[in-house]
Design a protein around this motif. Structure first.
Motif, PDB file in Angstrom:
ATOM      1  N   MET A   1      10.368 -76.121  75.903  1.00 27.72           N
ATOM      2  CA  MET A   1      10.971 -77.253  76.599  1.00 27.72           C
ATOM      3  C   MET A   1      11.557 -76.834  77.941  1.00 27.72           C
ATOM      4  O   MET A   1      11.533 -77.607  78.906  1.00 27.72           O
TER       5      MET A   1
ATOM      6  N   PHE B   1       6.565 -87.964  82.670  1.00 26.58           N
ATOM      7  CA  PHE B   1       6.478 -86.990  81.578  1.00 26.58           C
ATOM      8  C   PHE B   1       6.110 -87.709  80.292  1.00 26.58           C
ATOM      9  O   PHE B   1       6.743 -88.694  79.909  1.00 26.58           O
TER      10      PHE B   1
ATOM     11  N   ALA C   1       8.661 -76.838  80.248  1.00 24.47           N
ATOM     12  CA  ALA C   1       8.264 -78.213  80.583  1.00 24.47           C
ATOM     13  C   ALA C   1       9.219 -78.825  81.600  1.00 24.47           C
ATOM     14  O   ALA C   1       8.794 -79.538  82.524  1.00 24.47           O
ATOM     15  N   SER C   2      10.502 -78.532  81.448  1.00 23.73           N
ATOM     16  CA  SER C   2      11.506 -79.159  82.310  1.00 23.73           C
ATOM     17  C   SER C   2      11.484 -78.620  83.738  1.00 23.73           C
ATOM     18  O   SER C   2      12.057 -79.230  84.643  1.00 23.73           O
TER      19      SER C   2
ATOM     20  N   TRP D   1       6.330 -87.472  76.721  1.00 23.02           N
ATOM     21  CA  TRP D   1       6.991 -86.783  75.627  1.00 23.02           C
ATOM     22  C   TRP D   1       6.149 -86.741  74.355  1.00 23.02           C
ATOM     23  O   TRP D   1       6.043 -85.668  73.739  1.00 23.02           O
TER      24      TRP D   1
ATOM     25  N   LEU E   1      13.819 -83.033  82.437  1.00 23.69           N
ATOM     26  CA  LEU E   1      12.790 -83.957  81.932  1.00 23.69           C
ATOM     27  C   LEU E   1      13.052 -85.398  82.355  1.00 23.69           C
ATOM     28  O   LEU E   1      12.318 -86.303  81.955  1.00 23.69           O
TER      29      LEU E   1
ATOM     30  N   PHE F   1       3.577 -84.045  74.723  1.00 24.09           N
ATOM     31  CA  PHE F   1       4.184 -82.717  74.655  1.00 24.09           C
ATOM     32  C   PHE F   1       4.609 -82.389  73.231  1.00 24.09           C
ATOM     33  O   PHE F   1       4.381 -81.278  72.749  1.00 24.09           O
TER      34      PHE F   1
END
Length: 452
Positions: free
Chosen positions: A54, A79, A57-58, A81, A190, A84
């Motif tokens: 995470m 994004f 990803a952020s 979610w 995010l 992901f």
């Protein structure tokens, strides 16, 4: 007395699995292990690994913005979610399979079951079966908790973050430790509107104060609404959201509330007290330097002992236990000098003593540099890196190193080798700088900024 196994391990996390594998594969012991949830434990399933993914990803929105500053026609959309999370679930399933496969290849018998203690040599499985072992190792880890006052308020802990069906538009994070601060940075990156309450004067208690302040300032500059000296006074559900009134008088409504106010050893209901083993106030299992409890046949490693609650430490403790008990090579783990990283934005890497602790022990020199790194400076960002060495005045030995900046976790791992070997400031000074890098500052700081 004949036992079913030489060793029975309760808990399939990093420490328990390492102990089981080493005892079986390297020392020829007959070993069984019981795990009631998923192999891999907190780190793999609901901790370090999914959290770090995470973190990655952020970071992409900032990376794309930097790419634009460097001349790329780069764009980023919304994004996704659910996409992901599906990929994350698949990766965790893959890793769990590796943990399971490696244990079985080592000759460990696995029970997908809760196990509790019946007596010093017997465990009971959830289906009613009982199994005996010469030695029993408890490696059940720890768990997050929500204060009892708010237990029924519909709030999350770090366990549930990875299972969210959708990202909230806004979230209140309660706590100021590394878990709270990491998730504040992750969710902010995010696109979630993040508010963080911490009742203390500064986040990241226990870390170097200068580093703590540096990180807090950057988190606020990045848009996190950080409230220090603040706690929840009232909270209730309203129309599917959570209304909160703070001790400072602030009141607001959030889509989600996450409590990251600490973790406790996962020792409840194991049957230890019935055997006469007295636990600490927070439920930790007391052990000696070789991870042995007051009951000679029962041992414990990892977070359930509440020594140093880090995955690599649990692994070391599990390995040392197996070598000691089954390898005729007594080994203990030195908990005094352990590097760690906090994956906030900016990242913190640290080893050894903070300035505050060191100056209480002896006279010290403090070497420190704070600067705008080349990468983000060119991109027009105001990020600042902190490099800090705490040095003994008497011996010139480096007592602590603290790095705040991109990839600080990677940098501190290398610094830890030198500091673990007892490197002096003169050793750092003799090292030729690698230019242009952030890390060269560690070997180019010649004059202390203060001496105490």
């Amino acid at each position: 007395m004949a036992f079913d196994y030489d060793l029975f391990v309760i808990g399939g996390g990093s420490g328990g699995v390492r102990a089981a594998r080493v005892a079986a594969a390297e020392h020829g012991a007959t070993v069984a292990l019981a795990e009631e949830y998923r192999m891999g434990g907190t780190c793999v399933i609901r901790g370090c690994v999914p959290k770090k993914l995470m973190v990655f990803a952020s970071g992409f929105p900032e990376a794309v913005a930097d790419a634009q500053a460097y001349g790329w026609d780069a764009q980023i959309g919304a994004f996704d979610w659910p996409r992901f999370r599906a990929a994350l679930d698949a990766e965790l399933t893959r890793l769990e399979g590796i943990y399971r496969s490696n244990a079985e290849k080592a000759g460990v018998t696995l029970f997908d079951s809760r196990a509790t203690l019946v007596d010093p040599h017997t465990v009971a499985l959830a289906d009613g079966r009982q199994v005996t072992a010469k030695h029993i190792l408890i490696a059940t880890g720890g768990r997050p908790f929500i204060p009892e006052k708010w237990a029924d308020a519909g709030c999350m802990t770090s366990n549930e973050v990875f299972r969210m069906e959708a990202l909230p538009e806004s979230i209140l994070i309660v706590g100021g430790g590394y878990i709270a601060s990491e998730f504040a940075c992750i969710l902010n990156g995010l696109g979630v509107k993040v508010t963080q309450f911490y009742r203390g004067a500064q986040i990241l208690r226990g870390f170097d104060e200068e580093a703590r302040g540096h990180i807090a300032d950057q988190m606020q500059a990045d848009g996190i609404d950080l409230h220090l000296g603040t706690d929840i006074m009232e909270m209730e559900r309203r129309d599917g959201r959570t209304w909160v009134k703070a001790t400072t008088g602030l009141d607001a409504t959030y889509d989600a509330v996450l409590f990251a106010t600490g973790r406790v050893p996962n020792s409840d209901g194991l049957g230890l007290e019935a055997l006469g083993l007295e636990l600490s106030r927070n439920g930790a299992i007391p052990v000696d330097a070789h991870s042995q409890t007051a009951i000679p046949s029962i041992f414990a490693v990892g977070d359930v002992t509440d020594r140093v609650n880090l995955t690599p430490v649990a692994i070391r403790e599990g390995h040392a236990f197996a070598d000691t008990v089954f390898g005729a090579t007594p080994r203990s783990v030195d908990h005094s000098l352990i590097a760690s990283a906090v994956f906030t934005r900016p990242e913190l890497g640290t080893i050894g003593l903070s300035e505050e602790v060191a100056r209480e022990q002896e006279p010290i020199h403090v070497y420190c540099a704070a600067f705008r790194p080349m990468h983000s400076l060119f991109a027009g960002r105001n990020d600042r890196v902190l490099m800090k060495l705490v040095v003994s005045q008497d011996t010139d030995k480096v007592l602590g190193c603290h790095i705040v900046g991109d990839d600080a976790g990677e940098l501190i791992q290398l610094a830890a080798v030198a500091i673990g070997m007892g490197a002096t400031k003169a050793d750092f000074d003799r090292t030729v700088a690698v230019h242009p890098t952030m890390a060269e500052e560690l070997v180019t700081m010649r004059a202390p900024v203060r001496s105490t």
